[in-house]
Design a protein around this motif. Structure first.
Motif, PDB file in Angstrom:
ATOM      1  N   ALA A  72      13.773  -3.136   6.868  1.00 25.08           N
ATOM      2  CA  ALA A  72      13.311  -3.443   5.503  1.00 25.08           C
ATOM      3  C   ALA A  72      13.663  -4.891   5.167  1.00 25.08           C
ATOM      4  O   ALA A  72      12.879  -5.605   4.525  1.00 25.08           O
ATOM      5  CB  ALA A  72      13.942  -2.478   4.506  1.00 25.08           C
ATOM      6  N   GLY A  73      14.828  -5.343   5.621  1.00 24.57           N
ATOM      7  CA  GLY A  73      15.232  -6.741   5.427  1.00 24.57           C
ATOM      8  C   GLY A  73      14.294  -7.696   6.152  1.00 24.57           C
ATOM      9  O   GLY A  73      13.931  -8.761   5.625  1.00 24.57           O
TER      10      GLY A  73
ATOM     11  N   ARG B 252      11.157  -7.195   6.779  1.00 24.88           N
ATOM     12  CA  ARG B 252       9.893  -7.238   6.016  1.00 24.88           C
ATOM     13  C   ARG B 252      10.029  -8.103   4.762  1.00 24.88           C
ATOM     14  O   ARG B 252       9.131  -8.866   4.423  1.00 24.88           O
ATOM     15  CB  ARG B 252       9.453  -5.812   5.642  1.00 24.88           C
ATOM     16  CG  ARG B 252       9.047  -4.969   6.854  1.00 24.88           C
ATOM     17  CD  ARG B 252       8.325  -3.696   6.454  1.00 24.88           C
ATOM     18  NE  ARG B 252       9.183  -2.715   5.822  1.00 24.88           N
ATOM     19  CZ  ARG B 252       9.929  -1.805   6.473  1.00 24.88           C
ATOM     20  NH1 ARG B 252       9.918  -1.765   7.797  1.00 24.88           N
ATOM     21  NH2 ARG B 252      10.662  -0.936   5.816  1.00 24.88           N
ATOM     22  N   GLU B 253      11.185  -7.974   4.102  1.00 24.19           N
ATOM     23  CA  GLU B 253      11.436  -8.747   2.891  1.00 24.19           C
ATOM     24  C   GLU B 253      11.474 -10.251   3.200  1.00 24.19           C
ATOM     25  O   GLU B 253      10.852 -11.065   2.531  1.00 24.19           O
ATOM     26  CB  GLU B 253      12.790  -8.287   2.338  1.00 24.19           C
ATOM     27  CG  GLU B 253      13.050  -8.572   0.895  1.00 24.19           C
ATOM     28  CD  GLU B 253      14.411  -7.994   0.529  1.00 24.19           C
ATOM     29  OE1 GLU B 253      15.302  -8.776   0.175  1.00 24.19           O
ATOM     30  OE2 GLU B 253      14.589  -6.755   0.646  1.00 24.19           O
ATOM     31  N   HIS B 254      12.191 -10.611   4.263  1.00 25.47           N
ATOM     32  CA  HIS B 254      12.293 -12.025   4.625  1.00 25.47           C
ATOM     33  C   HIS B 254      10.951 -12.562   5.131  1.00 25.47           C
ATOM     34  O   HIS B 254      10.612 -13.724   4.895  1.00 25.47           O
ATOM     35  CB  HIS B 254      13.406 -12.230   5.656  1.00 25.47           C
ATOM     36  CG  HIS B 254      14.767 -11.997   5.077  1.00 25.47           C
ATOM     37  ND1 HIS B 254      15.694 -11.146   5.642  1.00 25.47           N
ATOM     38  CD2 HIS B 254      15.333 -12.489   3.957  1.00 25.47           C
ATOM     39  CE1 HIS B 254      16.779 -11.133   4.881  1.00 25.47           C
ATOM     40  NE2 HIS B 254      16.590 -11.932   3.858  1.00 25.47           N
TER      41      HIS B 254
ATOM     42  N   ALA C 282       8.056 -11.632   4.048  1.00 23.49           N
ATOM     43  CA  ALA C 282       7.226 -11.875   2.864  1.00 23.49           C
ATOM     44  C   ALA C 282       7.636 -13.187   2.189  1.00 23.49           C
ATOM     45  O   ALA C 282       6.782 -13.973   1.758  1.00 23.49           O
ATOM     46  CB  ALA C 282       7.346 -10.704   1.897  1.00 23.49           C
ATOM     47  N   GLN C 283       8.934 -13.434   2.126  1.00 21.83           N
ATOM     48  CA  GLN C 283       9.439 -14.680   1.523  1.00 21.83           C
ATOM     49  C   GLN C 283       8.945 -15.897   2.309  1.00 21.83           C
ATOM     50  O   GLN C 283       8.451 -16.875   1.734  1.00 21.83           O
ATOM     51  CB  GLN C 283      10.977 -14.656   1.517  1.00 21.83           C
ATOM     52  CG  GLN C 283      11.592 -15.916   0.905  1.00 21.83           C
ATOM     53  CD  GLN C 283      13.063 -16.108   1.294  1.00 21.83           C
ATOM     54  OE1 GLN C 283      13.663 -15.235   1.941  1.00 21.83           O
ATOM     55  NE2 GLN C 283      13.631 -17.240   0.926  1.00 21.83           N
TER      56      GLN C 283
END
Ligand SMILES: *Cc1c(COP(=O)(O)O)cnc(C)c1O
Length: 397
Positions: free
Chosen positions: A305-306, A308-310, A312-313
């Motif tokens: 999940a991390g 995917r988050e990074h 996107a950033q």
């Protein structure tokens, strides 16, 4: 030894098949690499998608060194615990049944092609051995995987090349279907073409390929050498395509920095690969497997999940940079296309001058940061890229 001497010695004795960056890396920690004179680099390359946990992750380095002190190699004539543990976890994570360990991506793909041909041979007899691959694919540098690679530039000098490979354009299901005949045994593809320019396949096309494989009993080989092991934000990129492959290959990120390749196969493919059909002296080496086991244990749902988050950033930041026309790819495997007049190679060199290491693929800048990249690392990289691009003028390159 200082950088100048290392470079001069290398240039004297290493076969000049690589165009290296003119810098020496001596040590590293996390996202940072350091040169002999104290140069410091923020690394968005991961050694081309390999150092998934960054440089010298403590848990990884300790597991590797503990295993090196205990038992470094046995050959495949004996059982070892790190190897069977890795195999079990890979099968659980991918839904495939059995694994063969090799030492590189190309070697894993060789194994995959052999397994597909053996399945076909056992069921249909001789002559059904052709593998369809995609234009702009990259599958490796051995003679068979070079032939599988759908780029004319790779099909020079080293002939005769293998028979049994034909090429279809990505996205063109009618063209691909026309290539299928009674000699076809498999279709092999990357879900995101990495070396080919960081281009993700269209999900509809991928579904159509799966249906075609079901209809004609062809093995679908998915080359996840670069996309696998969390790179795109899921353990396999197949998950994001809802794709059930017959064979998957892994390599780059799996060992966290040590050489390993894996061929994962379904039950029906596994059935044909009995004793003597394939082998490797080094494959499944316990030191390498100990490192890979740490990589796998770290890549839980929260970690992914991390990623995917990074991702996107990073993607959102890249899209806002000057002179950028398109950001392609999936997860932490991204390509950046610039306006005409801005060369990715010039951007790469200017980033290196400012202490940021990046890659290129075809006309694009390519980013493959370690999966442990933080929001702060991404901000740093974006600031450097912004400085570099603000200083460039597409009309006066
Ligand atoms: C890098 C790569 C390979 C080749 O891997 P090696 O370890 O260099 O042999 C094969 N397929 C894909 C998709 C790759 O990205």
């Amino acid at each position: 030894m200082d950088s100048e001497k290392v470079i001069a010695r290398d240039n004297n004795y290493i076969l000049h098949t690589y165009n290296r960056n003119p810098i020496v890396l001596e040590k590293g920690h996390g996202l940072h690499a350091y040169g002999p004179e104290g140069q410091s680099y923020l690394d968005f390359t991961s050694g081309i998608g390999v150092n998934s946990l960054g440089y010298c992750d403590l848990e990884w380095a300790e597991a590797v060194s503990r295993q090196a002190h205990k038992l470094q190699h046995t050959s495949n004539l004996y059982y070892t615990a790190p190897c069977s543990k890795l195999a079990k976890n890979l099968c659980r994570r991918t839904g495939l049944s059995k694994v063969f360990f090799a030492n590189s991506g190309a070697e894993a793909n060789e194994g995959a092609i052999k397994a597909a041909r053996k399945y076909s041979h056992d069921r249909y007899g001789d002559g059904r051995s052709t593998v369809i691959t995609l234009v702009n694919s990259f599958h490796g540098r051995t003679l068979a995987t070079l032939t599988a690679t759908g780029q004319a530039g790779f099909h020079q000098y080293f002939g005769p090349f293998n028979e049994g490979f034909v090429y279809a354009a990505a996205g063109d299901i009618d063209g691909l279907t026309k290539l299928v005949n009674d000699r076809t045994c498999a279709i092999m593809l990357e879900l995101v073409q990495g070396e080919g320019g960081v281009v993700a396949l269209d999900p509809l096309f991928v579904r159509q390929v799966r249906s075609l494989c079901d209809e004609k009993d062809l093995c679908l080989i998915v080359d996840e050498v670069q996309t696998g092991v969390g790179r795109t934000g899921t353990f396999l990129a197949c998950e994001q395509y809802n794709l059930r492959p017959d064979i998957v290959t892994l390599a780059k990120g799996l060992g966290g920095g040590l050489p390993i390749g894996a061929v994962l196969v379904s039950d029906k493919v596994a059935a044909g690969m009995g004793p003597g059909t394939h082998g490797s002296t080094f494959g499944g080496n316990p030191v390498v497997c100990a490192g890979a086991n740490v990589v796998l244990s770290r890549l839980d749902e929260r970690f992914l999940a991390g990623v995917r988050e990074h991702a996107a950033q990073l993607r959102a930041g890249l899209e806002k940079l000057p002179h950028v026309t398109e950001v392609s790819g999936l997860g932490l495997m991204l390509g950046v296309q610039f306006e005409e007049g801005i060369q990715a190679a010039d951007v790469l060199a200017a980033c290196r001058e400012r202490g940021l290491l990046v890659l290129t693929a075809k006309t694009r800048l390519r980013l493959l940061p370690p999966l442990v990249v933080t929001a702060h690392d991404i901000e740093r990289a974006l600031v450097i890229l912004d400085e570099v691009l603000c200083g460039m003028d597409p009309l006066h390159p």
